[in-house]
Scaffold this active site. Sequence first.
Site, PDB file in Angstrom:
ATOM      1  N   PRO A  27       1.998  26.977 170.425  1.00 12.96           N
ATOM      2  CA  PRO A  27       2.858  28.132 170.150  1.00 12.96           C
ATOM      3  C   PRO A  27       4.029  27.742 169.254  1.00 12.96           C
ATOM      4  CG  PRO A  27       2.426  27.905 172.504  1.00 12.96           C
ATOM      5  CD  PRO A  27       1.929  26.658 171.858  1.00 12.96           C
ATOM      6  N   MET A  28       4.317  28.586 168.280  1.00 10.64           N
ATOM      7  CA  MET A  28       5.449  28.364 167.380  1.00 10.64           C
ATOM      8  C   MET A  28       6.194  29.678 167.193  1.00 10.64           C
ATOM      9  SD  MET A  28       3.856  25.923 164.383  1.00 10.64           S
ATOM     10  CE  MET A  28       2.189  26.612 164.299  1.00 10.64           C
ATOM     11  N   ALA A  62       5.508  33.054 171.567  1.00  8.23           N
ATOM     12  CA  ALA A  62       5.835  33.724 172.826  1.00  8.23           C
ATOM     13  C   ALA A  62       5.955  35.237 172.619  1.00  8.23           C
ATOM     14  CB  ALA A  62       7.132  33.167 173.388  1.00  8.23           C
ATOM     15  N   GLN A 105       0.585  33.959 174.697  1.00  7.02           N
ATOM     16  CA  GLN A 105       1.598  33.314 175.531  1.00  7.02           C
ATOM     17  C   GLN A 105       2.645  34.356 175.917  1.00  7.02           C
ATOM     18  OE1 GLN A 105       4.957  30.673 174.328  1.00  7.02           O
ATOM     19  NE2 GLN A 105       3.713  29.046 175.269  1.00  7.02           N
ATOM     20  N   HIS A 176       4.776  31.038 179.665  1.00 12.97           N
ATOM     21  CA  HIS A 176       5.771  30.137 179.079  1.00 12.97           C
ATOM     22  C   HIS A 176       6.730  29.714 180.196  1.00 12.97           C
ATOM     23  CE1 HIS A 176       8.708  28.306 176.579  1.00 12.97           C
ATOM     24  NE2 HIS A 176       8.410  28.949 175.447  1.00 12.97           N
ATOM     25  N   TYR A 181      13.715  28.793 179.450  1.00 15.63           N
ATOM     26  CA  TYR A 181      13.580  30.238 179.596  1.00 15.63           C
ATOM     27  C   TYR A 181      13.401  30.578 181.082  1.00 15.63           C
ATOM     28  CZ  TYR A 181      13.335  30.171 174.537  1.00 15.63           C
ATOM     29  OH  TYR A 181      13.641  29.982 173.205  1.00 15.63           O
ATOM     30  N   GLY A 296       4.864  15.953 169.379  1.00 16.75           N
ATOM     31  CA  GLY A 296       5.053  14.747 168.586  1.00 16.75           C
ATOM     32  C   GLY A 296       3.799  14.105 168.044  1.00 16.75           C
ATOM     33  N   ARG A 319       3.965  21.401 164.261  1.00 18.14           N
ATOM     34  CA  ARG A 319       4.491  21.153 162.924  1.00 18.14           C
ATOM     35  C   ARG A 319       3.441  20.681 161.919  1.00 18.14           C
ATOM     36  NH1 ARG A 319      10.446  18.513 164.340  1.00 18.14           N
ATOM     37  NH2 ARG A 319      11.385  20.486 165.094  1.00 18.14           N
TER      38      ARG A 319
END
Length: 351
Positions: A27-28, A62, A105, A176, A181, A296, A319
């Site tokens: 998710p981004m 989200a 999500q 999420h 959150y 990562g 990314r």
Amino acid sequence: MQNNSYLSSAPALLGGLSLRNRLAVAPMSRMQGQDDGLPSPDTAPYYARYARHGVGLIITEALYTDDIASRAYFNQPGLATDRHIEGWRPVTAAVHAEGSKIFAQLQHAGRLAEPGLNRLVLGATGRAATGTTWQTGAANPTPTAATEEQIEEIIAGFAAAARRALAAGFDGIELHGARGYLIHEFLNDGNDRGDAWGGSIENRSRLAGRLLESVREAAPGLPIAFNYSMYAMDEYAYRPRAELAEMEAIFRTLRQAGADILHVSTRRTLRPEPWGETLAQTAARSAPGPLIAGGGLSSLAECERALAWPGIAMVALARPFLANPDWIARSQAGQPIREYTPGMERQPLLS
């Protein structure tokens, strides 16, 4: 071209789903929503592009679940009204046409909501998050501790959003429960509420458990994932005081409450925690079952290392895919990989 057994075209299984491989788009926060929460016209081709380039699973950014207090940021898309169902159907159809699966999500912002978005700002406690919001840099608002009635409304909102996800054609749902959150705030040991929703790990896990149960009932047949991280948006160094014991308890509780899939997010998937194993390894050992590990990872070799661990069903990357929608083909062919640079997430979806 490298021959990679972990990322080959051989089907992979996740929560009863057959996927083309063991790679997921994480998710981004791409701010894909219009003012009314409908996905923008670019959303379907944006997600379909990842599918066309061969990923097995896509997890949406989200999506907010109600119009009361759940929106986290401006231009966030939602599944909060029945109108949103029609907005998401072309997106899921476009992904399916390219041979991939897609999860919705679901998120409640809690105390990390951008000021001015919601009628209420609700949190586990009445304490504001530290620092400023990620989108506008405003001071984090002071929330009201959610009452018993409001908690029940939040649960009902997630159930309604799950029904809409099923109707819109999503292949699964992810909750999420990460990064500070609402669900994550309830889970963290800073939740010192004096009622049945705070204090002990059993009480702090109650909201997550109720949400998993309600979503499963609302969307029967869909696999349910739960995204967890230790760190929060406002507290990157957060660690529970009990560390390993708490992590084991949380993962066991989530699995027992009905999480078909655990999605463990860290800043460095391959980096061991102070107790000697990675967070994903802790989850796989203490709560066996399908697990997605992410955070990562930037190369096929790193993905292979994570996927070689017992219990890791998939790896999720953000990314690398954001900067290279065709990251799989580029990586396998040894072609140059475009580096992520801060701010790419704010660029147009199809840039």
